[in-house]
Write a protein that holds these residues in place. Structure first.
Motif, PDB file in Angstrom:
ATOM      1  N   ASP A 163     -10.608  -5.747  -2.027  1.00  0.00           N
ATOM      2  CA  ASP A 163      -9.583  -4.780  -1.625  1.00  0.00           C
ATOM      3  C   ASP A 163      -8.640  -5.375  -0.584  1.00  0.00           C
ATOM      4  OD1 ASP A 163     -10.566  -2.825  -3.333  1.00  0.00           O
ATOM      5  OD2 ASP A 163     -11.803  -1.886  -1.780  1.00  0.00           O
ATOM      6  N   ARG A 164      -9.191  -6.115   0.352  1.00  0.00           N
ATOM      7  CA  ARG A 164      -8.353  -6.736   1.397  1.00  0.00           C
ATOM      8  C   ARG A 164      -7.470  -7.822   0.787  1.00  0.00           C
ATOM      9  NH1 ARG A 164      -4.899  -6.820   4.871  1.00  0.00           N
ATOM     10  NH2 ARG A 164      -5.068  -8.236   6.608  1.00  0.00           N
ATOM     11  N   ILE A 165      -8.014  -8.593  -0.138  1.00  0.00           N
ATOM     12  CA  ILE A 165      -7.220  -9.627  -0.817  1.00  0.00           C
ATOM     13  C   ILE A 165      -6.065  -8.986  -1.571  1.00  0.00           C
ATOM     14  CG2 ILE A 165      -7.266 -11.310  -2.715  1.00  0.00           C
ATOM     15  CD1 ILE A 165     -10.122 -12.057  -1.705  1.00  0.00           C
ATOM     16  N   ARG A 166      -6.357  -7.929  -2.299  1.00  0.00           N
ATOM     17  CA  ARG A 166      -5.320  -7.231  -3.066  1.00  0.00           C
ATOM     18  C   ARG A 166      -4.241  -6.662  -2.138  1.00  0.00           C
ATOM     19  NH1 ARG A 166      -4.400  -6.176  -8.676  1.00  0.00           N
ATOM     20  NH2 ARG A 166      -2.619  -4.802  -8.643  1.00  0.00           N
ATOM     21  N   SER A 167      -4.648  -6.138  -0.978  1.00  0.00           N
ATOM     22  CA  SER A 167      -3.662  -5.581  -0.044  1.00  0.00           C
ATOM     23  C   SER A 167      -2.773  -6.678   0.540  1.00  0.00           C
ATOM     24  CB  SER A 167      -4.336  -4.761   1.053  1.00  0.00           C
ATOM     25  OG  SER A 167      -5.030  -5.579   1.956  1.00  0.00           O
ATOM     26  N   ILE A 168      -3.310  -7.858   0.749  1.00  0.00           N
ATOM     27  CA  ILE A 168      -2.510  -8.999   1.222  1.00  0.00           C
ATOM     28  C   ILE A 168      -1.469  -9.367   0.162  1.00  0.00           C
ATOM     29  CG2 ILE A 168      -2.604 -11.481   1.723  1.00  0.00           C
ATOM     30  CD1 ILE A 168      -5.349 -10.895   3.104  1.00  0.00           C
ATOM     31  N   VAL A 169      -1.892  -9.428  -1.090  1.00  0.00           N
ATOM     32  CA  VAL A 169      -0.967  -9.755  -2.183  1.00  0.00           C
ATOM     33  C   VAL A 169       0.129  -8.697  -2.274  1.00  0.00           C
ATOM     34  CG1 VAL A 169      -0.780  -9.968  -4.704  1.00  0.00           C
ATOM     35  CG2 VAL A 169      -2.653 -11.119  -3.473  1.00  0.00           C
ATOM     36  N   GLY A 219       3.976  -9.547  -1.473  1.00  0.00           N
ATOM     37  CA  GLY A 219       4.671  -9.622  -2.750  1.00  0.00           C
ATOM     38  C   GLY A 219       5.231  -8.308  -3.249  1.00  0.00           C
ATOM     39  N   ALA A 220       5.361  -7.317  -2.377  1.00  0.00           N
ATOM     40  CA  ALA A 220       5.809  -5.978  -2.807  1.00  0.00           C
ATOM     41  C   ALA A 220       7.130  -6.025  -3.569  1.00  0.00           C
ATOM     42  CB  ALA A 220       5.920  -5.049  -1.599  1.00  0.00           C
ATOM     43  N   ASP A 221       8.102  -6.777  -3.075  1.00  0.00           N
ATOM     44  CA  ASP A 221       9.405  -6.833  -3.738  1.00  0.00           C
ATOM     45  C   ASP A 221       9.321  -7.524  -5.095  1.00  0.00           C
ATOM     46  OD1 ASP A 221       8.902  -9.248  -2.278  1.00  0.00           O
ATOM     47  OD2 ASP A 221      11.009  -9.793  -2.450  1.00  0.00           O
ATOM     48  N   ILE A 222       8.435  -8.491  -5.213  1.00  0.00           N
ATOM     49  CA  ILE A 222       8.253  -9.189  -6.481  1.00  0.00           C
ATOM     50  C   ILE A 222       7.558  -8.261  -7.487  1.00  0.00           C
ATOM     51  CG2 ILE A 222       7.066 -11.113  -7.628  1.00  0.00           C
ATOM     52  CD1 ILE A 222       7.391 -12.655  -4.927  1.00  0.00           C
ATOM     53  N   LEU A 223       6.476  -7.658  -7.055  1.00  0.00           N
ATOM     54  CA  LEU A 223       5.692  -6.784  -7.934  1.00  0.00           C
ATOM     55  C   LEU A 223       6.509  -5.607  -8.463  1.00  0.00           C
ATOM     56  CD1 LEU A 223       2.401  -6.813  -5.873  1.00  0.00           C
ATOM     57  CD2 LEU A 223       2.766  -7.904  -8.105  1.00  0.00           C
ATOM     58  N   GLU A 244      -0.430  -9.546 -15.198  1.00  0.00           N
ATOM     59  CA  GLU A 244      -1.826  -9.519 -14.747  1.00  0.00           C
ATOM     60  C   GLU A 244      -2.277 -10.909 -14.294  1.00  0.00           C
ATOM     61  OE1 GLU A 244      -3.829  -6.094 -17.553  1.00  0.00           O
ATOM     62  OE2 GLU A 244      -3.308  -8.019 -18.484  1.00  0.00           O
ATOM     63  N   HIS A 245      -1.909 -11.916 -15.073  1.00  0.00           N
ATOM     64  CA  HIS A 245      -2.265 -13.297 -14.734  1.00  0.00           C
ATOM     65  C   HIS A 245      -1.685 -13.690 -13.377  1.00  0.00           C
ATOM     66  CE1 HIS A 245      -2.845 -17.628 -15.027  1.00  0.00           C
ATOM     67  NE2 HIS A 245      -1.544 -17.783 -14.846  1.00  0.00           N
ATOM     68  N   SER A 246      -0.435 -13.352 -13.137  1.00  0.00           N
ATOM     69  CA  SER A 246       0.208 -13.711 -11.874  1.00  0.00           C
ATOM     70  C   SER A 246      -0.479 -13.046 -10.688  1.00  0.00           C
ATOM     71  CB  SER A 246       1.687 -13.330 -11.911  1.00  0.00           C
ATOM     72  OG  SER A 246       2.347 -14.067 -12.916  1.00  0.00           O
ATOM     73  N   VAL A 247      -0.859 -11.784 -10.843  1.00  0.00           N
ATOM     74  CA  VAL A 247      -1.584 -11.084  -9.776  1.00  0.00           C
ATOM     75  C   VAL A 247      -2.966 -11.706  -9.576  1.00  0.00           C
ATOM     76  CG1 VAL A 247      -2.610  -8.874  -9.085  1.00  0.00           C
ATOM     77  CG2 VAL A 247      -0.302  -8.935 -10.065  1.00  0.00           C
ATOM     78  N   LEU A 248      -3.643 -12.030 -10.666  1.00  0.00           N
ATOM     79  CA  LEU A 248      -4.964 -12.670 -10.558  1.00  0.00           C
ATOM     80  C   LEU A 248      -4.868 -14.027  -9.857  1.00  0.00           C
ATOM     81  CD1 LEU A 248      -6.396 -11.750 -14.069  1.00  0.00           C
ATOM     82  CD2 LEU A 248      -7.243 -10.916 -11.861  1.00  0.00           C
ATOM     83  N   VAL A 249      -3.825 -14.798 -10.174  1.00  0.00           N
ATOM     84  CA  VAL A 249      -3.635 -16.103  -9.528  1.00  0.00           C
ATOM     85  C   VAL A 249      -3.341 -15.913  -8.038  1.00  0.00           C
ATOM     86  CG1 VAL A 249      -2.171 -18.175  -9.427  1.00  0.00           C
ATOM     87  CG2 VAL A 249      -2.983 -17.304 -11.639  1.00  0.00           C
ATOM     88  N   ALA A 250      -2.548 -14.912  -7.699  1.00  0.00           N
ATOM     89  CA  ALA A 250      -2.267 -14.638  -6.284  1.00  0.00           C
ATOM     90  C   ALA A 250      -3.551 -14.264  -5.550  1.00  0.00           C
ATOM     91  CB  ALA A 250      -1.223 -13.543  -6.148  1.00  0.00           C
TER      92      ALA A 250
END
Length: 155
Positions: free
Chosen positions: A5-11, A15-19, A40-46
């Motif tokens: 959850d913390r990793i996802r929140s950092i991404v 990356g909010a503007d990108i996402l 999905e792949h890009s988020v997983l890589v991040a």
């Protein structure tokens, strides 16, 4: 160590503007590996990139914002490479880092770390290695995620 959850929140933070960018809709429709979309792949890589930095305790050596942004944009080529297009996608593995960088530069402001990391994420398939630690991490994270996705596992 950071939890998922913390990793996802950092991404999401870096990356909010990108996402939320309209071109991510293309990535949400285009398959990347197996049944995993390019988005999905890009988020997983991040997420994997942040996880690698965390596990190796690289916080004092890595630009976290650049790491996340490079990972989210590394495959920002904005087409489905599985679709026949008359042969342009034939050398996708070799060409797409340059296309992704060009597209990312058109939509976002890129620093040298992000730009180089996008351009070199396919090393050694592309001949020039990453210049920055962030690029090496994205390269490794991309490879790990691609293998998992191709074999049918997203974790």
């Amino acid at each position: 160590m950071l939890n998922d959850d913390r990793i996802r929140s950092i991404v999401e933070h870096f990356g909010a503007d990108i996402l939320s960018h309209e071109h991510m809709q293309i990535e949400k429709r285009a398959l990347q590996h197996g049944s995993v979309t390019t988005f999905e792949h890009s988020v997983l890589v991040a997420c994997m990139s942040v996880r690698i930095a965390d596990r190796l305790r690289l916080w004092e050596h890595v630009n976290l914002r650049a790491l996340v942004r490079a990972a989210l944009l590394h495959d920002y080529f904005l087409y489905d490479w599985h679709e026949y297009d008359g042969g342009t996608h034939r050398l996708h593995g070799f060409r797409h880092p340059y296309t992704a960088e060009r597209n990312a530069r058109a939509d976002f402001e890129l620093d040298d770390i992000v730009s180089n990391s996008i351009r070199t994420h396919m090393f050694p398939l592309t001949p020039i290695p990453p210049k920055y630690l962030e690029g090496a991490i994205v390269n490794i994270a991309d490879t790990v995620c691609a293998i998992k996705e191709t074999l049918g596992s997203r974790n």
